[in-house]
Motif scaffolding. Sequence first.
Motif, PDB file in Angstrom:
ATOM      1  N   CYS A  48     -30.016 -77.804 -34.975  1.00 27.87           N
ATOM      2  CA  CYS A  48     -30.322 -78.973 -33.782  1.00 27.87           C
ATOM      3  C   CYS A  48     -31.735 -79.814 -34.016  1.00 27.87           C
ATOM      4  O   CYS A  48     -32.459 -79.029 -34.084  1.00 27.87           O
ATOM      5  CB  CYS A  48     -30.043 -78.521 -32.360  1.00 27.87           C
ATOM      6  N   HIS A  49     -31.639 -80.941 -34.221  1.00 30.24           N
ATOM      7  CA  HIS A  49     -32.788 -81.591 -34.540  1.00 30.24           C
ATOM      8  C   HIS A  49     -33.912 -81.383 -33.232  1.00 30.24           C
ATOM      9  O   HIS A  49     -35.053 -81.356 -33.561  1.00 30.24           O
ATOM     10  CB  HIS A  49     -32.573 -83.063 -34.834  1.00 30.24           C
ATOM     11  N   LEU A  50     -33.567 -81.035 -32.201  1.00 27.98           N
ATOM     12  CA  LEU A  50     -34.241 -80.920 -30.901  1.00 27.98           C
ATOM     13  C   LEU A  50     -35.231 -79.803 -31.165  1.00 27.98           C
ATOM     14  O   LEU A  50     -36.182 -79.651 -30.508  1.00 27.98           O
ATOM     15  CB  LEU A  50     -33.313 -80.605 -29.709  1.00 27.98           C
ATOM     16  N   CYS A 107     -22.797 -85.814 -27.981  1.00 26.78           N
ATOM     17  CA  CYS A 107     -24.126 -85.042 -27.300  1.00 26.78           C
ATOM     18  C   CYS A 107     -24.913 -86.383 -26.888  1.00 26.78           C
ATOM     19  O   CYS A 107     -25.141 -87.461 -27.184  1.00 26.78           O
ATOM     20  CB  CYS A 107     -25.002 -84.663 -28.718  1.00 26.78           C
ATOM     21  N   CYS A 129     -25.246 -85.125 -37.778  1.00 31.33           N
ATOM     22  CA  CYS A 129     -24.768 -84.094 -36.879  1.00 31.33           C
ATOM     23  C   CYS A 129     -23.257 -84.352 -36.331  1.00 31.33           C
ATOM     24  O   CYS A 129     -23.184 -85.363 -35.801  1.00 31.33           O
ATOM     25  CB  CYS A 129     -26.018 -83.975 -35.849  1.00 31.33           C
ATOM     26  N   CYS A 156     -30.193 -87.810 -35.466  1.00 27.48           N
ATOM     27  CA  CYS A 156     -29.067 -87.124 -35.633  1.00 27.48           C
ATOM     28  C   CYS A 156     -27.825 -87.778 -36.206  1.00 27.48           C
ATOM     29  O   CYS A 156     -26.917 -87.333 -36.754  1.00 27.48           O
ATOM     30  CB  CYS A 156     -28.436 -86.864 -34.095  1.00 27.48           C
ATOM     31  N   PRO A 167     -28.432 -81.344 -39.337  1.00 26.09           N
ATOM     32  CA  PRO A 167     -29.308 -80.495 -38.959  1.00 26.09           C
ATOM     33  C   PRO A 167     -29.015 -78.986 -39.723  1.00 26.09           C
ATOM     34  O   PRO A 167     -27.927 -78.689 -39.447  1.00 26.09           O
ATOM     35  CB  PRO A 167     -29.322 -80.162 -37.382  1.00 26.09           C
ATOM     36  N   PHE A 215     -21.690 -83.001 -34.092  1.00 29.73           N
ATOM     37  CA  PHE A 215     -21.711 -83.107 -32.510  1.00 29.73           C
ATOM     38  C   PHE A 215     -22.391 -84.399 -32.007  1.00 29.73           C
ATOM     39  O   PHE A 215     -22.011 -84.667 -30.767  1.00 29.73           O
ATOM     40  CB  PHE A 215     -22.473 -81.781 -31.903  1.00 29.73           C
ATOM     41  N   ALA A 216     -22.884 -85.271 -32.640  1.00 25.34           N
ATOM     42  CA  ALA A 216     -23.508 -86.217 -32.224  1.00 25.34           C
ATOM     43  C   ALA A 216     -22.680 -87.239 -31.246  1.00 25.34           C
ATOM     44  O   ALA A 216     -23.258 -87.751 -30.285  1.00 25.34           O
ATOM     45  CB  ALA A 216     -24.167 -87.393 -33.427  1.00 25.34           C
ATOM     46  N   HIS A 244     -28.430 -74.993 -28.349  1.00 23.61           N
ATOM     47  CA  HIS A 244     -27.608 -75.995 -29.019  1.00 23.61           C
ATOM     48  C   HIS A 244     -26.704 -76.857 -27.963  1.00 23.61           C
ATOM     49  O   HIS A 244     -26.154 -76.038 -27.199  1.00 23.61           O
ATOM     50  CB  HIS A 244     -26.765 -75.531 -30.048  1.00 23.61           C
ATOM     51  N   PRO A 245     -26.789 -78.064 -27.875  1.00 27.00           N
ATOM     52  CA  PRO A 245     -26.127 -78.819 -26.952  1.00 27.00           C
ATOM     53  C   PRO A 245     -24.480 -78.368 -26.514  1.00 27.00           C
ATOM     54  O   PRO A 245     -24.049 -78.356 -25.625  1.00 27.00           O
ATOM     55  CB  PRO A 245     -26.194 -80.152 -27.228  1.00 27.00           C
ATOM     56  N   HIS A 292     -28.039 -85.713 -25.972  1.00 22.73           N
ATOM     57  CA  HIS A 292     -29.207 -85.906 -26.692  1.00 22.73           C
ATOM     58  C   HIS A 292     -29.559 -86.447 -27.780  1.00 22.73           C
ATOM     59  O   HIS A 292     -30.513 -86.549 -28.506  1.00 22.73           O
ATOM     60  CB  HIS A 292     -29.936 -84.530 -26.577  1.00 22.73           C
ATOM     61  N   ALA A 293     -28.352 -87.091 -28.226  1.00 21.47           N
ATOM     62  CA  ALA A 293     -28.530 -87.779 -29.698  1.00 21.47           C
ATOM     63  C   ALA A 293     -29.475 -89.019 -29.848  1.00 21.47           C
ATOM     64  O   ALA A 293     -29.499 -89.516 -29.136  1.00 21.47           O
ATOM     65  CB  ALA A 293     -26.852 -88.419 -30.218  1.00 21.47           C
ATOM     66  N   HIS A 294     -30.122 -88.754 -31.034  1.00 24.15           N
ATOM     67  CA  HIS A 294     -31.099 -89.786 -31.447  1.00 24.15           C
ATOM     68  C   HIS A 294     -30.975 -90.264 -32.526  1.00 24.15           C
ATOM     69  O   HIS A 294     -30.147 -89.704 -33.760  1.00 24.15           O
ATOM     70  CB  HIS A 294     -32.358 -89.306 -31.122  1.00 24.15           C
TER      71      HIS A 294
HETATM   72 FE1  SF4 Z   1     -27.341 -83.629 -30.294  1.00 24.69          FE
HETATM   73 FE2  SF4 Z   1     -28.778 -84.283 -32.415  1.00 24.69          FE
HETATM   74 FE3  SF4 Z   1     -28.854 -81.676 -31.950  1.00 24.69          FE
HETATM   75 FE4  SF4 Z   1     -26.774 -82.794 -32.983  1.00 24.69          FE
HETATM   76  S1  SF4 Z   1     -28.753 -82.593 -33.832  1.00 24.69           S
HETATM   77  S2  SF4 Z   1     -26.871 -81.523 -31.242  1.00 24.69           S
HETATM   78  S3  SF4 Z   1     -26.912 -84.761 -31.829  1.00 24.69           S
HETATM   79  S4  SF4 Z   1     -29.575 -83.376 -30.413  1.00 24.69           S
END
Ligand code: SF4
Length: 308
Positions: free
Chosen positions: A303-305, A278, A272, A285, A290, A274-275, A236-237, A280-282
Amino acid sequence: FGGRPPGRMAAWLGRAQAVAPPALDGVSLSIHAGEAVGLVGESGSGKSTLARVAIGMLQASSGSRTWKGLALQPGQMRPLGMQMIFQDTHASLNPRMRVLDLIGEAALAHRLALPANRRAFVEQYLDAVGLPRAAISAYPHQLSGGQRARVAIARALALGPDLLICDEAVAALDVSVQAQILNLFQGLRRQLGLGYFFISHDVRVVRHLCDRVLIMYRGRVVETGSVALLIEHGRHPYTQLLLDSLPERIATRSGTANPAIAGVAEASREGCAFAPRCRHAHARCLEQVPALREIAPTHFSACHLDQP
Ligand code: SF4
């Protein structure tokens, strides 16, 4: 819950939405006999709220708690086998009581039958936590921070716990004293088979003591697994952000700051939490929370990743 056969002691289960902020959301936890579980997150993540729900100081709006297979009623305080150690020993140790009474009274308050020789009863716990017997006559203000921490541990031990819940129990101590207290916790675990629920903002502290760790962010568990697994393969980021504070990683980062650290913890209305921090947020998110899913055996991440 659990995964161990019936009859083994499971410490407690909290699946809770706390009434007091920071709110917990869908947190589920079990601790097995003799297991050391860490909970890591920054201020406001809900760590202390979870600990207080567990011991009954806070009442959850939903969910349940069990202890050794028996349900605890809403609002029911902790059983004797579950004791808590707080960060602030100035607040948790009565400044007007000597160590003899601090430890002895705790047992009396819980109606434990004390042996006739109360002094000898207390001294055995001073020995167990490495305090000199002369400390029995001291008031808390006459002791160092590390010694007060040992008194707090001795007082908990006098009640015969199976599980110690330690809420930032070493956070106020110097690094060298922290190491001594963590070694004491480890020794007690070996000698007495104690289990721990060890709450800290510091991954290094949890790494020293725990088998398993939960990473919490804004009231949700975002990753969990064995300590060894998460230190090496944290996905997780937010976990990665925490791991970047480890000394060995700082040393290998060639002086560049972790870009995620620049972010500010803020509530995200949807998606999310944490977006906002983050890198990596897209789009997904920002729309979808998630779920915590198993991404490898005994390794869970939200995490969606990592999810289809
Ligand atoms: Fe980052 Fe998206 Fe994962 Fe949240 S779900 S930690 S915003 S990549």
